[in-house]
Design a protein around this motif. Structure first.
Motif, mmCIF file in Angstrom:
data_model
loop_
_atom_site.group_PDB
_atom_site.id
_atom_site.type_symbol
_atom_site.label_atom_id
_atom_site.label_comp_id
_atom_site.label_asym_id
_atom_site.label_seq_id
_atom_site.Cartn_x
_atom_site.Cartn_y
_atom_site.Cartn_z
ATOM 1 N N UNK A 28 37.240 45.579 35.514
ATOM 2 C CA UNK A 28 36.011 46.224 35.955
ATOM 3 C C UNK A 28 35.429 45.650 37.226
ATOM 4 N N UNK A 29 36.253 44.983 38.053
ATOM 5 C CA UNK A 29 35.751 44.376 39.280
ATOM 6 C C UNK A 29 36.880 44.311 40.300
ATOM 7 N N UNK A 30 36.525 44.292 41.578
ATOM 8 C CA UNK A 30 37.538 44.128 42.612
ATOM 9 C C UNK A 30 37.799 42.652 42.853
ATOM 10 N N UNK A 31 38.932 42.352 43.482
ATOM 11 C CA UNK A 31 39.264 40.959 43.773
ATOM 12 C C UNK A 31 38.213 40.354 44.710
ATOM 13 N N UNK A 32 37.872 41.092 45.775
ATOM 14 C CA UNK A 32 36.907 40.576 46.755
ATOM 15 C C UNK A 32 35.547 40.346 46.115
ATOM 16 N N UNK A 33 35.120 41.263 45.244
ATOM 17 C CA UNK A 33 33.815 41.114 44.587
ATOM 18 C C UNK A 33 33.819 39.901 43.664
#
Length: 336
Positions: free
Chosen positions: A256-261
């Motif tokens: 539920x999240x991006x790598x960058x985030x």
């Protein structure tokens, strides 16, 4: 904050301390016979952290001999595996005619369905214990039992990943909500399963979702170790784990999240903690930001304001002011 229960034997009358410790460990794992050369004035401190069906329990305690006899196994068997990560001290175990010694950063594994004897060294030991139902360890029947009694290193490989997670969790449960407990229990279950599978050379039999979750945890652990590096990129994270960037992106999307985030959020959380630390009040805000991988001040300030609603300098002033006020109130109460 996760729910915890705590036992400190020093809070009890001297004559009740060892009996209370014996009863507590019997409830934590399974009924055992305990003995100690310090029983007359026993010192033990245990925190029980409930994670759904899994329990994690950091503890420090005096010399102890644990005996789980065949009779006790017949009388009561909750069918759980126990793992102890030894952080300080030493110990040895005897089971089924075999024996092994354990040192700092080793895992010891036993199960409530087997008899055993465990002896700690003369000095107090510090451990992080884990209780996990046998049915949750996703290995074929008989495979997991092969790990019982073995010494597993918490310094390298899968054992190190599990050790890092347990130590971090035990050091501070404050950031987690009670609703996080079952999810954290699932993380522990997957890591224990992976550690057991690796120990018996059975990695290929792991369910695919366990492989994926374990890989995500390895990637997150890598991120935490390299947060100060402004060049920490998805490409670098993927290369360190021998996967493509697209594979890495898919793994994090499932979370539920991006790598960058994820990288940004972890950096911001560390900056936020340091800005609220009175011991670091002399360090400029920009230096704190750079310390955690934010070399560009304007970019950092925008990210911090977006995440926490105030500029970093204002957050620091509010946090340090609130801390000073709480300390002053505490001194006032002590003086009364």
């Amino acid at each position: 904050m996760l729910h915890e229960s705590v036992l400190r034997t020093v809070d009890l009358p001297v004559t009740d301390r060892f009996d209370a410790w014996t009863q507590q460990l019997g409830r934590t794992h399974a009924p055992m016979q305990l003995a100690s050369d310090r029983a007359a004035d026993y010192r033990g401190h245990q925190r029980l952290i409930g994670l759904g069906d899994v329990t994690v329990w950091p503890a420090t305690f005096d010399h102890l001999v644990f005996r789980r006899t065949p009779k006790l196994v017949r009388q009561s068997d909750p069918e759980v595996f126990h793992l102890s990560l030894l952080l300080r001290g030493e110990g040895a175990a005897v089971w089924g005619g075999q024996q092994a010694a354990y040192g700092t950063s080793d895992f010891h594994v036993n199960g409530s369905s087997r008899s055993y004897e465990i002896v700690t060294g003369p000095d107090p030991v510090t451990i992080v214990g884990v209780e996990i139902p046998r049915e949750l360890v996703a290995l074929p029947a008989g495979r997991a039992e092969r790990v019982i009694g073995r010494r597993i290193s918490g310094r390298e490989g899968m054992g190190a990943l599990l050790a890092q997670f347990l130590v971090q969790l035990a050091s501070d449960t404050g950031p987690y909500r009670p609703s996080d407990a079952p999810r954290l229990g699932t993380v522990v279950t997957d890591l224990v399963t992976a550690v057991f599978a690796h120990a018996v050379d059975d990695d290929l039999r792991l369910p695919p979702d366990t492989h994926d979750r374990t890989l995500v945890l390895r990637a997150k652990a890598f991120v935490h170790r390299h947060l100060p590096d402004p060049e920490l990129t998805p490409a670098r994270i993927a290369a360190a784990h021998h996967i493509s960037r697209s594979h890495l992106y898919r793994l994090f999307r499932a979370e539920g999240i991006s790598v960058a985030a994820y990288v940004r959020d972890q950096r911001l959380a560390n900056v936020r903690r340091d800005l609220a630390d009175p011991a670091l009040r002399a360090m400029p805000v920009r230096a704190v930001a750079a310390r955690w991988g934010f070399p560009r001040a304007a970019e950092f300030t925008r990210a911090f304001r977006t995440a926490y609603g105030v500029p970093p300098g204002e957050f620091r002033r509010q946090a340090l002011s609130a801390g000073s006020g709480a300390a002053a109130r505490g001194r006032g109460r002590s003086a009364k």
